[in-house]
Scaffold this active site. Structure first.
Site, PDB file in Angstrom:
ATOM      1  N   ASN A  21      10.513   4.276  -1.709  1.00  0.00           N
ATOM      2  CA  ASN A  21      10.453   3.003  -1.004  1.00  0.00           C
ATOM      3  C   ASN A  21      11.072   1.852  -1.791  1.00  0.00           C
ATOM      4  O   ASN A  21      10.793   0.684  -1.523  1.00  0.00           O
ATOM      5  CB  ASN A  21       9.012   2.666  -0.620  1.00  0.00           C
ATOM      6  CG  ASN A  21       8.530   3.531   0.528  1.00  0.00           C
ATOM      7  OD1 ASN A  21       9.330   4.126   1.235  1.00  0.00           O
ATOM      8  ND2 ASN A  21       7.230   3.601   0.713  1.00  0.00           N
ATOM      9  N   THR A  54       0.649   7.246  -0.413  1.00  0.00           N
ATOM     10  CA  THR A  54       1.185   8.496  -0.918  1.00  0.00           C
ATOM     11  C   THR A  54       0.325   9.005  -2.064  1.00  0.00           C
ATOM     12  O   THR A  54       0.072   8.273  -3.028  1.00  0.00           O
ATOM     13  CB  THR A  54       2.633   8.283  -1.392  1.00  0.00           C
ATOM     14  OG1 THR A  54       3.397   7.820  -0.273  1.00  0.00           O
ATOM     15  CG2 THR A  54       3.244   9.574  -1.914  1.00  0.00           C
ATOM     16  N   ARG A  86       0.780  -1.243   0.000  1.00  0.00           N
ATOM     17  CA  ARG A  86       0.000   0.000   0.000  1.00  0.00           C
ATOM     18  C   ARG A  86       0.809   1.290   0.000  1.00  0.00           C
ATOM     19  O   ARG A  86       0.238   2.370   0.175  1.00  0.00           O
ATOM     20  CB  ARG A  86      -0.994   0.036   1.173  1.00  0.00           C
ATOM     21  CG  ARG A  86      -1.970  -1.101   1.136  1.00  0.00           C
ATOM     22  CD  ARG A  86      -3.113  -0.955   2.074  1.00  0.00           C
ATOM     23  NE  ARG A  86      -2.724  -0.499   3.390  1.00  0.00           N
ATOM     24  CZ  ARG A  86      -3.555   0.084   4.241  1.00  0.00           C
ATOM     25  NH1 ARG A  86      -4.804   0.274   3.914  1.00  0.00           N
ATOM     26  NH2 ARG A  86      -3.148   0.446   5.431  1.00  0.00           N
ATOM     27  N   ASP A  87       2.116   1.251  -0.216  1.00  0.00           N
ATOM     28  CA  ASP A  87       2.872   2.499  -0.309  1.00  0.00           C
ATOM     29  C   ASP A  87       4.082   2.347  -1.237  1.00  0.00           C
ATOM     30  O   ASP A  87       5.202   2.707  -0.889  1.00  0.00           O
ATOM     31  CB  ASP A  87       3.310   2.979   1.077  1.00  0.00           C
ATOM     32  CG  ASP A  87       3.666   4.466   1.092  1.00  0.00           C
ATOM     33  OD1 ASP A  87       3.237   5.212   0.177  1.00  0.00           O
ATOM     34  OD2 ASP A  87       4.392   4.892   2.005  1.00  0.00           O
ATOM     35  N   ILE A  88       3.835   1.820  -2.425  1.00  0.00           N
ATOM     36  CA  ILE A  88       4.901   1.648  -3.407  1.00  0.00           C
ATOM     37  C   ILE A  88       5.129   2.986  -4.097  1.00  0.00           C
ATOM     38  O   ILE A  88       4.201   3.569  -4.669  1.00  0.00           O
ATOM     39  CB  ILE A  88       4.528   0.553  -4.418  1.00  0.00           C
ATOM     40  CG1 ILE A  88       4.342  -0.774  -3.685  1.00  0.00           C
ATOM     41  CG2 ILE A  88       5.586   0.443  -5.509  1.00  0.00           C
ATOM     42  CD1 ILE A  88       3.678  -1.842  -4.498  1.00  0.00           C
TER      43      ILE A  88
END
Length: 158
Positions: free
Chosen positions: A53, A85, A47-49
């Site tokens: 990261n 993001t 959920r935050d690629i």
């Protein structure tokens, strides 16, 4: 809790110099899909690629920062806390529905486009076949995206 120190440069840092070639983009995305295949097999979603990261150590892409990760609960219609993001988070991550593996596929699509063009896919779409891959990854409806990261890897490898 044990965390590994990953030495290398973030993809974000490298992209400040210039966009990547289609070949380099494919190599990195395939590695990220392989990592996500394992994560998704446990029922979890990152959920935050985003470029910040992903760390590149030599030719190896390493996905980091699992703070936003959660277990996917297919039986729930919603319950997703707004997290991720802006620009990279899938529409369902804004509380519209449950975020599952297709949320990561959405983020990978945006990432592919940023790697190739330096821009979000809503502003400038990558050319050719990879642009079509980006379009499918970033469909608003999760059911219209690739069914899994394995299917995305197959599309990238062609």
């Amino acid at each position: 809790m044990l965390e590994e120190f990953i030495q290398g440069d973030t993809l974000d840092f490298l992209l400040k110099a210039a966009p990547l070639s289609p070949k380099a983009t494919r190599e990195i995305i395939i590695q990220l899909c392989q990592a996500l295949r394992v994560l998704h097999s446990f029922g979890a979603v990152h959920r935050d690629i985003k470029p910040e990261n992903v760390i590149l150590r030599e030719r190896e892409a390493v996905l980091i920062d699992f703070d936003a990760a959660r277990l996917h609960k297919p039986a729930h219609e919603n319950g997703t806390v707004v997290l991720g993001t802006t620009g990279f988070a899938a529409p369902e991550q804004y509380g519209l529905s449950q975020s599952g593996p297709q949320a990561d596929i959405y983020s990978l699509g945006v990432l592919i486009n940023v790697m190739l063009t330096g821009e979000h896919s809503s502003r400038k779409l990558a050319d050719g076949r990879l642009g079509r891959v980006v379009q499918r990854c970033t469909q608003v409806n999760p059911e219209k995206r690739y069914r899994s990261v394995i299917h995305l890897m197959e599309a990238i490898r062609l």
